[in-house]
Enzyme design. Structure first.
Site, PDB file in Angstrom:
ATOM      1  N   ARG A   1       0.826  -1.207   0.000  1.00 47.77           N
ATOM      2  CA  ARG A   1       0.000   0.000   0.000  1.00 47.77           C
ATOM      3  C   ARG A   1       0.866   1.265   0.000  1.00 47.77           C
ATOM      4  NH1 ARG A   1      -3.357   2.597   4.374  1.00 47.77           N
ATOM      5  NH2 ARG A   1      -2.302   1.207   5.807  1.00 47.77           N
TER       6      ARG A   1
ATOM      7  N   LEU B   1      -5.594   5.822   2.987  1.00 48.75           N
ATOM      8  CA  LEU B   1      -4.318   6.354   2.527  1.00 48.75           C
ATOM      9  C   LEU B   1      -3.212   6.007   3.524  1.00 48.75           C
ATOM     10  CD1 LEU B   1      -5.661   9.777   1.279  1.00 48.75           C
ATOM     11  CD2 LEU B   1      -4.647   7.991  -0.163  1.00 48.75           C
TER      12      LEU B   1
ATOM     13  N   HIS C   1     -17.742  12.450   4.259  1.00 52.77           N
ATOM     14  CA  HIS C   1     -18.172  11.210   4.907  1.00 52.77           C
ATOM     15  C   HIS C   1     -19.658  11.309   5.259  1.00 52.77           C
ATOM     16  CE1 HIS C   1     -17.725   7.527   7.212  1.00 52.77           C
ATOM     17  NE2 HIS C   1     -18.472   8.084   8.142  1.00 52.77           N
TER      18      HIS C   1
ATOM     19  N   GLY D   1      -5.866   8.406  11.044  1.00 56.65           N
ATOM     20  CA  GLY D   1      -6.947   7.539  11.502  1.00 56.65           C
ATOM     21  C   GLY D   1      -8.013   7.372  10.430  1.00 56.65           C
TER      22      GLY D   1
ATOM     23  N   ASP E   1     -11.365   8.417   9.370  1.00 55.65           N
ATOM     24  CA  ASP E   1     -12.395   9.454   9.554  1.00 55.65           C
ATOM     25  C   ASP E   1     -12.262  10.170  10.901  1.00 55.65           C
ATOM     26  OD1 ASP E   1     -13.467   8.747   7.048  1.00 55.65           O
ATOM     27  OD2 ASP E   1     -14.661   7.161   7.949  1.00 55.65           O
TER      28      ASP E   1
HETATM   29  C1  GRF Z   1     -20.402   9.082  -1.089  1.00 52.21           C
HETATM   30  O1  GRF Z   1     -21.683   8.999  -0.580  1.00 52.21           O
HETATM   31  C2  GRF Z   1     -19.379   9.139   0.015  1.00 52.21           C
HETATM   32  O2  GRF Z   1     -19.808   9.768   1.158  1.00 52.21           O
HETATM   33  C3  GRF Z   1     -19.155   7.685   0.268  1.00 52.21           C
HETATM   34  O3  GRF Z   1     -19.140   7.104  -1.000  1.00 52.21           O
HETATM   35  C4  GRF Z   1     -20.024   7.837  -1.844  1.00 52.21           C
HETATM   36  C5  GRF Z   1     -19.325   8.130  -3.115  1.00 52.21           C
HETATM   37  O4  GRF Z   1     -20.223   8.608  -4.077  1.00 52.21           O
HETATM   38  N1  GRF Z   1     -17.941   7.467   1.024  1.00 52.21           N
HETATM   39  P1  GRF Z   1     -19.705   9.200  -5.457  1.00 52.21           P
HETATM   40  O5  GRF Z   1     -18.682   8.260  -6.028  1.00 52.21           O
HETATM   41  O6  GRF Z   1     -19.129  10.565  -5.202  1.00 52.21           O
HETATM   42  O7  GRF Z   1     -20.942   9.261  -6.301  1.00 52.21           O
END
Ligand code: GRF
Length: 188
Positions: free
Chosen positions: A62, A90, A106, A140, A142
């Site tokens: 990674r 990441l 998020h 971390g 989120d």
């Molecule tokens: C979003 O709802 C984000 O919050 C979640 O994955 C989704 C991605 O949607 N982690 P998109 O690819 O931007 O349409």
């Protein structure tokens, strides 16, 4: 401000950024993905933005993948990295290359319901409300400092797909707003 977007999936948040802040407060200069088949890469290519995928299988680990990603973003002169539905964590080595310059969207009111299945977690917990958070990315999951949040009362009887649709509408406003504010140095 030159922005690099990372996305794994549909790319609706990327589309929102393209429609609202690209060519105005910021310029989206490249879009990277961990998935070769991400629709987000098609969205970017159609907008004339350079794309590249970084599948983990192509690298020894990674950290190596994420350092290649960091090098590629640097080649494009990226000042701010936006993870918009980027589903890979990441590596610390990547975060060290962009200190305080990575933001994520998020679908919960962090610190509640971090990680994957945030929407299902909120429903399973019987939460009365949830929402969207835009935050800086640290090492971390989120956990980085919150930039913007917007709450939503969870409608009775709604399922995860329905709730995700409502949260997407918020994401599509809140993420561009956070990027706009960062570009204007309104958030320090
Ligand atoms: C979003 O709802 C984000 O919050 C979640 O994955 C989704 C991605 O949607 N982690 P998109 O690819 O931007 O349409």
């Amino acid at each position: 401000m030159r922005v690099g977007v990372l996305a794994s999936g549909h790319g609706s948040n990327l589309e929102a950024l393209l429609e609202s802040v690209h060519g105005r407060e910021v310029r989206i200069v490249c879009v990277g993905s961990d998935r070769e088949d991400a629709r987000a890469l098609v969205v970017a290519a159609e907008a004339g933005i350079p794309t590249q995928s970084f599948p983990k299988a192509a690298y020894p680990d990674r950290a190596a993948r994420d350092l290649a990603l960091a090098d590629w973003l640097a080649e494009h002169g990226v000042d701010l990295v936006v993870t918009a539905g980027y589903m890979a964590i990441l590596a610390p080595e990547f975060i060290a290359r962009y200190p305080e310059a990575i933001v994520n969207v998020h679908p919960s009111l962090l610190p509640a319901f971090p990680g994957i299945r945030a929407i299902e977690q909120a429903l399973e917990a019987g939460a009365a409300e949830t929402g969207v958070t835009v935050h800086r990315v640290d090492e971390g999951v989120d956990t980085g400092p919150v930039l913007l949040q917007e709450a939503l009362v969870i409608p009775d009887g709604i399922d995860a797909d329905g709730l995700h649709d409502l949260l997407r509408e918020i994401e599509h406003r809140l993420l561009p707003e956070a990027v706009r504010m960062l570009a204007r140095a309104a958030i320090t």
